[in-house]
Design a protein around this motif. Structure first.
Motif, PDB file in Angstrom:
ATOM      1  N   VAL A  52     165.934  17.700  14.045  1.00  0.00           N
ATOM      2  CA  VAL A  52     165.158  18.931  14.103  1.00  0.00           C
ATOM      3  C   VAL A  52     166.195  20.036  14.286  1.00  0.00           C
ATOM      4  CG1 VAL A  52     163.424  20.246  15.380  1.00  0.00           C
ATOM      5  CG2 VAL A  52     163.169  17.760  15.098  1.00  0.00           C
ATOM      6  N   ALA A  53     166.421  20.833  13.242  1.00  0.00           N
ATOM      7  CA  ALA A  53     167.517  21.807  13.250  1.00  0.00           C
ATOM      8  C   ALA A  53     167.420  22.797  14.404  1.00  0.00           C
ATOM      9  CB  ALA A  53     167.571  22.532  11.913  1.00  0.00           C
ATOM     10  N   ALA A  54     166.228  23.123  14.818  1.00  0.00           N
ATOM     11  CA  ALA A  54     166.062  24.070  15.926  1.00  0.00           C
ATOM     12  C   ALA A  54     166.592  23.516  17.242  1.00  0.00           C
ATOM     13  CB  ALA A  54     164.588  24.454  16.070  1.00  0.00           C
ATOM     14  N   ARG A  55     166.885  22.217  17.299  1.00  0.00           N
ATOM     15  CA  ARG A  55     167.381  21.597  18.529  1.00  0.00           C
ATOM     16  C   ARG A  55     168.895  21.430  18.556  1.00  0.00           C
ATOM     17  NH1 ARG A  55     162.855  16.838  18.609  1.00  0.00           N
ATOM     18  NH2 ARG A  55     161.057  18.194  18.967  1.00  0.00           N
ATOM     19  N   VAL A  56     169.603  21.729  17.463  1.00  0.00           N
ATOM     20  CA  VAL A  56     171.052  21.522  17.457  1.00  0.00           C
ATOM     21  C   VAL A  56     171.742  22.560  18.337  1.00  0.00           C
ATOM     22  CG1 VAL A  56     171.054  20.425  15.187  1.00  0.00           C
ATOM     23  CG2 VAL A  56     171.574  22.864  15.379  1.00  0.00           C
ATOM     24  N   ALA A  77     178.385  27.750  15.858  1.00  0.00           N
ATOM     25  CA  ALA A  77     177.552  28.778  16.487  1.00  0.00           C
ATOM     26  C   ALA A  77     176.110  28.551  16.060  1.00  0.00           C
ATOM     27  CB  ALA A  77     178.018  30.171  16.076  1.00  0.00           C
ATOM     28  N   VAL A  78     175.187  29.033  16.875  1.00  0.00           N
ATOM     29  CA  VAL A  78     173.763  28.859  16.609  1.00  0.00           C
ATOM     30  C   VAL A  78     173.082  30.223  16.698  1.00  0.00           C
ATOM     31  CG1 VAL A  78     171.643  27.773  17.444  1.00  0.00           C
ATOM     32  CG2 VAL A  78     173.805  26.523  17.557  1.00  0.00           C
ATOM     33  N   ASP A  79     172.229  30.502  15.727  1.00  0.00           N
ATOM     34  CA  ASP A  79     171.413  31.720  15.733  1.00  0.00           C
ATOM     35  C   ASP A  79     169.981  31.288  15.440  1.00  0.00           C
ATOM     36  OD1 ASP A  79     170.128  34.137  15.333  1.00  0.00           O
ATOM     37  OD2 ASP A  79     171.581  34.909  13.885  1.00  0.00           O
TER      38      ASP A  79
END
Length: 123
Positions: A52-56, A77-79
């Motif tokens: 689930v990409a939103a959890r990386v 980095a995460v946005d």
């Protein structure tokens, strides 16, 4: 049960692995190259599971498509607000930003050793 990709995963094979992971399979394969040493050495057996990409998080190793190329690289980095992640290798080269839709899987094991912080990130 994970399936072992018969051939070593070069750049063309990475697209086939990504398609299988995106379809919900957990896949074992042996990527080639030195850009992720010492986290992944060329030919190490890796296990990649759907994610689930939103959890990386920063530091996760993901199977991802950036600018037309599929990589098994680090999240630099995460946005989450813009639903995207920045990808880089382990030698400081930034590959660029890509959308959550292009994050196919997360590396859950390398050479039989579980990767940290992967629990709860698969669907």
């Amino acid at each position: 049960m994970p399936d072992v990709l018969a051939a070593s995963a070069g750049m063309g094979a990475m697209d086939a692995v990504a398609a299988r992971v995106a379809a919900g399979d957990t896949v074992d394969f042996r990527p080639r190259g030195g850009s992720m040493v010492p986290l992944i050495r060329s030919g190490d057996l890796v296990t990649v599971a759907p994610v689930v990409a939103a959890r990386v998080e920063t530091g996760d190793i993901v199977l991802v498509r950036v600018a037309g190329t599929t990589y098994l690289h680090l999240v630099a980095a995460v946005d989450h607000e813009r639903q995207r992640v920045q990808i880089s290798n382990n030698r400081g080269r930034v590959n660029g930003w890509t959308s959550h839709a292009r994050v196919y899987g997360i590396c859950v094991a390398v050479a039989g050793r579980p990767r940290p912080r992967t629990a709860g990130k698969s669907p």
